[in-house]
Enzyme design. Structure first.
Site, mmCIF file in Angstrom:
data_model
loop_
_atom_site.group_PDB
_atom_site.id
_atom_site.type_symbol
_atom_site.label_atom_id
_atom_site.label_comp_id
_atom_site.label_asym_id
_atom_site.label_seq_id
_atom_site.Cartn_x
_atom_site.Cartn_y
_atom_site.Cartn_z
ATOM 1 N N GLU A 187 0.793 -1.228 0.000
ATOM 2 C CA GLU A 187 0.000 0.000 0.000
ATOM 3 C C GLU A 187 0.829 1.285 0.000
ATOM 4 O O GLU A 187 0.834 2.048 0.970
ATOM 5 C CB GLU A 187 -0.953 0.006 1.198
ATOM 6 C CG GLU A 187 -1.981 -1.090 1.164
ATOM 7 C CD GLU A 187 -2.989 -1.006 2.295
ATOM 8 O OE1 GLU A 187 -4.063 -1.632 2.172
ATOM 9 O OE2 GLU A 187 -2.715 -0.307 3.302
ATOM 10 N N GLU A 241 -5.608 -8.343 0.780
ATOM 11 C CA GLU A 241 -6.196 -7.980 2.076
ATOM 12 C C GLU A 241 -7.680 -7.671 1.892
ATOM 13 O O GLU A 241 -8.064 -6.962 0.971
ATOM 14 C CB GLU A 241 -5.542 -6.725 2.684
ATOM 15 C CG GLU A 241 -4.182 -6.934 3.292
ATOM 16 C CD GLU A 241 -3.655 -5.664 3.958
ATOM 17 O OE1 GLU A 241 -4.486 -4.816 4.366
ATOM 18 O OE2 GLU A 241 -2.433 -5.526 4.059
#
Length: 451
Positions: A174, A362
């Site tokens: 991320e 995720e």
């Protein structure tokens, strides 16, 4: 997807080659922040600053995975989870960020990897999950172009030491979050603010992602190499042209900022003009260096955001309409529960012809779990997982090249600026005693994977 199909959701519908796993991150679970020669990370320092983390929580002990990893991996096996994603702490391996290797750190991760393999669990390694060594931050961190070389050396060390047993790799986790929250808003480590920090951090991180991919490919030609991006389904607040334009800018910032350079498309400057501030950091030849052909792209989605035009919001001219104000179901994080978001994100990224394969690396939810008579009845999380997995199946059945799904996360852990308040785990952790209790969601996932 119809409710009756949801009730009949089974693993076999995804095919034999679909990967199922659970994801974690080093700083959030390991603890042992100064054990066996480990150096300080930016999060070790950030959590010691007053007012940065709720209730002054920190990750010095966390879930004590450093000492409890065998028990936690045994739980992964008991839950029938075949794939385990975890990250490497940069400062555990290189206490000074560069230079001398801490052999104790290398040995720890080798023990984790070997125990996974002995337990029939496939390790998936994330090279960088937000825990930059503090000594490198003192030299400018991600705002210093030298970080590309620092990160390259770290990646090479990981490949050389773990590449013989780890066959699945992710370069970074991320990038839009750790650069935005850490170098623009200042709410995450290292706590820097402003476009003067954000712009160079963006470009140096993007260069490092591609260079990390090249290093892994060169050292490990037979490995599967990817990287992960946080993705949020964006919708305009109204049908007005101003709100639609605001949503486009927000999408460019939250979803396209890093993936498009990796795909060789450059930064989305046309839809987000503030990115022209990157130009002074871009050197001749950088455009070609930004691109790398990853074997897979990891997508991480939790919710959707509704975006409204906002003249007074600098740089982007848009603001999020909070889920609480929209009176929709929310999680402990204040995020809307909106399962269709993951379907829309999959379809959006599947439309890039350059992407070979997508893995949901995720997805999960935090709810206020409580222990009652030795059990954690987390019905909301069970439904959240069911509904989102069903949306992944819908996308796959429509031809989307999605090939895996990883739950965030294995155990309740340290959730960055929120401390230990949000509980995302399939397994409940008593942070005073380190007792583990498998939640009903963990039991549901176990049965689903066994089906």
């Amino acid at each position: 997807m119809k409710e009756d199909n949801l009730q009949n959701l089974e693993r076999e519908q995804f095919g034999d080659n679909f990967r199922w796993g659970v994801s974690t991150a080093a700083y959030q679970i390991e603890g042992a922040f100064d054990a066996d020669g480990k150096g300080l990370s930016i999060w070790d320092v950030f959590t010691n600053k007053r007012g940065k983390v709720k209730d002054r929580h920190h990750g010095q002990i966390a879930c004590d995975f450093y000492n409890c990893f065998q028990g936690d991996i045994n739980l992964i096996k008991q839950l029938n989870i075949p794939d385990f994603r975890f990250s490497v702490s940069w400062s555990r391996i290189l206490p000074e960020g560069t230079g001398k290797i801490n052999q104790s750190g290398i040995d720890f991760y080798k023990r984790v990897i070997d125990f996974c393999l002995e337990s029939g669990i496939t390790p998936w390694l994330t090279v960088y999950h937000w825990d930059l060594p503090h000594v490198l931050e003192q030299k400018g961190g991600w705002t210093n172009r030298d970080v590309v070389n620092w990160f390259s050396d770290f990646t090479s060390i990981c490949a050389q030491n773990f590449g013989d047993t780890v066959k699945h790799w992710m370069v970074m986790n991320e990038p839009s979050v750790f650069t935005g929250a850490g170098y623009f808003m200042g709410i995450h480590a290292p706590g820097r603010r402003g476009m003067g920090n954000f712009a160079p951090a963006i470009h140096h991180t993007a260069l490092s992602i591609a260079e990390g991919g090249r290093i892994l490919r060169s050292n490990l030609p037979d490995a599967e190499i990817g990287t992960t991006f946080s993705c949020t389904h964006i919708e305009p607040y109204s049908h007005s042209s101003r709100d639609h334009a605001a949503a486009t800018r927000a999408d460019a910032l939250l979803n396209r900022l890093f993936i498009e350079p990796v795909l060789g498309l450059g930064y989305p400057v046309n839809d987000l003009p503030v990115l022209r501030k990157l130009e002074k950091h871009i050197k001749p030849g950088d455009e070609a260096k930004l691109a790398f052909d990853f074997d897979f792209i990891g997508l991480q989605n939790y919710t959707r955001e509704i975006v409204k035009s906002s003249f007074f919001t600098p740089y982007i001219g848009a603001r999020l309409v909070k889920a609480e104000k929209r009176k929709v179901p929310i999680t402990t994080m204040g995020w809307e529960v909106y399962p269709s978001a993951i379907y829309h994100i999959l379809k959006k990224f599947d439309a890039y012809p350059q992407i070979r394969k997508i893995i949901i690396t995720e997805n999960g939810a935090a709810f206020p779990d409580t222990v009652e008579e030795g059990s954690v009845r987390d019905e909301k999380r069970v439904k959240y997982l069911q509904d989102h997995i069903a949306q992944v199946l819908k996308a796959k059945q429509e031809g989307c090249k999605v090939a895996g799904y990883f739950v965030w996360t294995l155990t309740d852990n340290f959730e960055w600026a929120e401390g230990y308040h949000p509980r995302f785990g399939l397994i409940y952790v008593n942070f005073e005693t380190q007792e583990r209790i498998v939640k009903d969601s963990g039991k549901w996932f176990r049965n689903f994977l066994k089906s």
